[in-house]
Design a protein around this motif. Sequence first.
Motif, PDB file in Angstrom:
ATOM      1  N   GLU A  66       0.846  -1.193   0.000  1.00 51.09           N
ATOM      2  CA  GLU A  66       0.000   0.000   0.000  1.00 51.09           C
ATOM      3  C   GLU A  66       0.880   1.240   0.000  1.00 51.09           C
ATOM      4  O   GLU A  66       2.067   1.172   0.303  1.00 51.09           O
ATOM      5  CB  GLU A  66      -0.903  -0.006   1.236  1.00 51.09           C
ATOM      6  N   VAL A  67       0.300   2.361  -0.330  1.00 48.80           N
ATOM      7  CA  VAL A  67       1.033   3.631  -0.331  1.00 48.80           C
ATOM      8  C   VAL A  67       0.311   4.583   0.600  1.00 48.80           C
ATOM      9  O   VAL A  67      -0.896   4.746   0.458  1.00 48.80           O
ATOM     10  CB  VAL A  67       1.114   4.215  -1.758  1.00 48.80           C
ATOM     11  N   PRO A  68       0.974   5.198   1.571  1.00 48.84           N
ATOM     12  CA  PRO A  68       2.385   5.038   1.889  1.00 48.84           C
ATOM     13  C   PRO A  68       2.650   3.700   2.560  1.00 48.84           C
ATOM     14  O   PRO A  68       1.734   3.067   3.080  1.00 48.84           O
ATOM     15  CB  PRO A  68       2.658   6.196   2.847  1.00 48.84           C
ATOM     16  N   ASN A  69       3.913   3.311   2.557  1.00 53.34           N
ATOM     17  CA  ASN A  69       4.302   2.053   3.188  1.00 53.34           C
ATOM     18  C   ASN A  69       5.633   2.229   3.918  1.00 53.34           C
ATOM     19  O   ASN A  69       6.323   3.227   3.726  1.00 53.34           O
ATOM     20  CB  ASN A  69       4.356   0.920   2.144  1.00 53.34           C
ATOM     21  N   PRO A  70       5.984   1.268   4.800  1.00 51.67           N
ATOM     22  CA  PRO A  70       7.191   1.433   5.607  1.00 51.67           C
ATOM     23  C   PRO A  70       8.505   1.281   4.833  1.00 51.67           C
ATOM     24  O   PRO A  70       9.562   1.622   5.351  1.00 51.67           O
ATOM     25  CB  PRO A  70       7.066   0.336   6.669  1.00 51.67           C
ATOM     26  N   LEU A  71       8.440   0.813   3.608  1.00 54.14           N
ATOM     27  CA  LEU A  71       9.658   0.637   2.825  1.00 54.14           C
ATOM     28  C   LEU A  71       9.986   1.855   1.971  1.00 54.14           C
ATOM     29  O   LEU A  71      11.129   2.298   1.914  1.00 54.14           O
ATOM     30  CB  LEU A  71       9.538  -0.594   1.923  1.00 54.14           C
ATOM     31  N   PHE A  72       8.972   2.381   1.286  1.00 59.04           N
ATOM     32  CA  PHE A  72       9.196   3.474   0.335  1.00 59.04           C
ATOM     33  C   PHE A  72       8.433   4.741   0.692  1.00 59.04           C
ATOM     34  O   PHE A  72       8.498   5.716  -0.055  1.00 59.04           O
ATOM     35  CB  PHE A  72       8.781   3.040  -1.076  1.00 59.04           C
ATOM     36  N   GLY A  73       7.688   4.743   1.784  1.00 63.26           N
ATOM     37  CA  GLY A  73       6.891   5.922   2.129  1.00 63.26           C
ATOM     38  C   GLY A  73       5.873   6.193   1.034  1.00 63.26           C
ATOM     39  O   GLY A  73       5.127   5.302   0.616  1.00 63.26           O
ATOM     40  N   TRP A  74       5.884   7.419   0.535  1.00 62.77           N
ATOM     41  CA  TRP A  74       4.968   7.806  -0.546  1.00 62.77           C
ATOM     42  C   TRP A  74       5.510   7.395  -1.905  1.00 62.77           C
ATOM     43  O   TRP A  74       4.807   7.486  -2.902  1.00 62.77           O
ATOM     44  CB  TRP A  74       4.712   9.308  -0.517  1.00 62.77           C
ATOM     45  N   GLY A  75       6.785   6.966  -1.974  1.00 63.12           N
ATOM     46  CA  GLY A  75       7.380   6.544  -3.238  1.00 63.12           C
ATOM     47  C   GLY A  75       8.613   7.359  -3.562  1.00 63.12           C
ATOM     48  O   GLY A  75       9.241   7.954  -2.694  1.00 63.12           O
ATOM     49  N   ARG A  76       8.937   7.422  -4.848  1.00 65.53           N
ATOM     50  CA  ARG A  76      10.121   8.154  -5.314  1.00 65.53           C
ATOM     51  C   ARG A  76       9.756   9.613  -5.575  1.00 65.53           C
ATOM     52  O   ARG A  76       8.751   9.905  -6.223  1.00 65.53           O
ATOM     53  CB  ARG A  76      10.659   7.519  -6.598  1.00 65.53           C
ATOM     54  N   LEU A  77      10.553  10.519  -5.046  1.00 64.99           N
ATOM     55  CA  LEU A  77      10.315  11.941  -5.267  1.00 64.99           C
ATOM     56  C   LEU A  77      10.366  12.258  -6.758  1.00 64.99           C
ATOM     57  O   LEU A  77      11.197  11.724  -7.495  1.00 64.99           O
ATOM     58  CB  LEU A  77      11.386  12.779  -4.564  1.00 64.99           C
ATOM     59  N   ASP A  78       9.469  13.133  -7.167  1.00 65.96           N
ATOM     60  CA  ASP A  78       9.460  13.634  -8.544  1.00 65.96           C
ATOM     61  C   ASP A  78       9.289  15.146  -8.454  1.00 65.96           C
ATOM     62  O   ASP A  78       8.169  15.658  -8.466  1.00 65.96           O
ATOM     63  CB  ASP A  78       8.327  12.991  -9.346  1.00 65.96           C
ATOM     64  N   VAL A  79      10.408  15.841  -8.306  1.00 64.66           N
ATOM     65  CA  VAL A  79      10.376  17.285  -8.091  1.00 64.66           C
ATOM     66  C   VAL A  79       9.800  18.005  -9.310  1.00 64.66           C
ATOM     67  O   VAL A  79       9.080  18.991  -9.164  1.00 64.66           O
ATOM     68  CB  VAL A  79      11.776  17.824  -7.726  1.00 64.66           C
ATOM     69  N   ALA A  80      10.072  17.513 -10.505  1.00 66.09           N
ATOM     70  CA  ALA A  80       9.510  18.142 -11.702  1.00 66.09           C
ATOM     71  C   ALA A  80       7.987  18.059 -11.682  1.00 66.09           C
ATOM     72  O   ALA A  80       7.300  19.031 -12.026  1.00 66.09           O
ATOM     73  CB  ALA A  80      10.069  17.486 -12.962  1.00 66.09           C
ATOM     74  N   ALA A  81       7.444  16.916 -11.273  1.00 65.36           N
ATOM     75  CA  ALA A  81       5.985  16.774 -11.188  1.00 65.36           C
ATOM     76  C   ALA A  81       5.411  17.662 -10.090  1.00 65.36           C
ATOM     77  O   ALA A  81       4.333  18.238 -10.244  1.00 65.36           O
ATOM     78  CB  ALA A  81       5.614  15.316 -10.946  1.00 65.36           C
ATOM     79  N   ALA A  82       6.132  17.802  -8.969  1.00 62.71           N
ATOM     80  CA  ALA A  82       5.678  18.683  -7.884  1.00 62.71           C
ATOM     81  C   ALA A  82       5.651  20.130  -8.369  1.00 62.71           C
ATOM     82  O   ALA A  82       4.700  20.877  -8.092  1.00 62.71           O
ATOM     83  CB  ALA A  82       6.582  18.545  -6.667  1.00 62.71           C
ATOM     84  N   HIS A  83       6.670  20.530  -9.106  1.00 61.77           N
ATOM     85  CA  HIS A  83       6.719  21.884  -9.668  1.00 61.77           C
ATOM     86  C   HIS A  83       5.555  22.103 -10.631  1.00 61.77           C
ATOM     87  O   HIS A  83       4.884  23.131 -10.584  1.00 61.77           O
ATOM     88  CB  HIS A  83       8.057  22.112 -10.375  1.00 61.77           C
ATOM     89  N   ALA A  84       5.313  21.128 -11.492  1.00 64.84           N
ATOM     90  CA  ALA A  84       4.207  21.242 -12.450  1.00 64.84           C
ATOM     91  C   ALA A  84       2.865  21.347 -11.728  1.00 64.84           C
ATOM     92  O   ALA A  84       2.013  22.157 -12.111  1.00 64.84           O
ATOM     93  CB  ALA A  84       4.211  20.047 -13.398  1.00 64.84           C
ATOM     94  N   LEU A  85       2.672  20.555 -10.691  1.00 66.57           N
ATOM     95  CA  LEU A  85       1.428  20.597  -9.929  1.00 66.57           C
ATOM     96  C   LEU A  85       1.252  21.951  -9.257  1.00 66.57           C
ATOM     97  O   LEU A  85       0.170  22.539  -9.298  1.00 66.57           O
ATOM     98  CB  LEU A  85       1.404  19.468  -8.893  1.00 66.57           C
ATOM     99  N   ALA A  86       2.312  22.477  -8.655  1.00 67.94           N
ATOM    100  CA  ALA A  86       2.236  23.786  -7.998  1.00 67.94           C
ATOM    101  C   ALA A  86       1.952  24.883  -9.014  1.00 67.94           C
ATOM    102  O   ALA A  86       1.148  25.788  -8.766  1.00 67.94           O
ATOM    103  CB  ALA A  86       3.531  24.072  -7.250  1.00 67.94           C
ATOM    104  N   THR A  87       2.600  24.814 -10.165  1.00 67.19           N
ATOM    105  CA  THR A  87       2.385  25.804 -11.216  1.00 67.19           C
ATOM    106  C   THR A  87       0.950  25.739 -11.732  1.00 67.19           C
ATOM    107  O   THR A  87       0.312  26.768 -11.973  1.00 67.19           O
ATOM    108  CB  THR A  87       3.394  25.576 -12.364  1.00 67.19           C
ATOM    109  N   GLN A  88       0.444  24.537 -11.880  1.00 67.35           N
ATOM    110  CA  GLN A  88      -0.941  24.341 -12.319  1.00 67.35           C
ATOM    111  C   GLN A  88      -1.909  24.938 -11.294  1.00 67.35           C
ATOM    112  O   GLN A  88      -2.889  25.578 -11.657  1.00 67.35           O
ATOM    113  CB  GLN A  88      -1.194  22.847 -12.500  1.00 67.35           C
TER     114      GLN A  88
END
Length: 86
Positions: free
Chosen positions: A52-74
């Motif tokens: 499941e996500v989040p999980n104790p191994l990977f948390g929320w997953g792999r960071l994607d700073v470009a996607a975070a920037h795009a989401l904030a810009t949107q």
Amino acid sequence: SGASPHVAGAFALIWSALPHLAGRVDETEELLERSAVPLTSAIVCNGLSGSEVPNPLFGWGRLDVAAAHALATQRVAHQQRGGPHP
């Protein structure tokens, strides 16, 4: 956590590129969580499923700073047009 330096760097990049988010920790954290690439595993860690996500191994997953920037810009574009943020 071993991910701490990566998360700190992601915050720095986001705040550098989008100064209006500087100091807005909760909003930046939410952007990084929503834009992360989900990662799962069949491993169970202390009774907690890695499938499941989040999980104790990977948390929320792999960071994607470009996607975070795009989401904030949107979001900013939607707010400027008077619409709800995605």
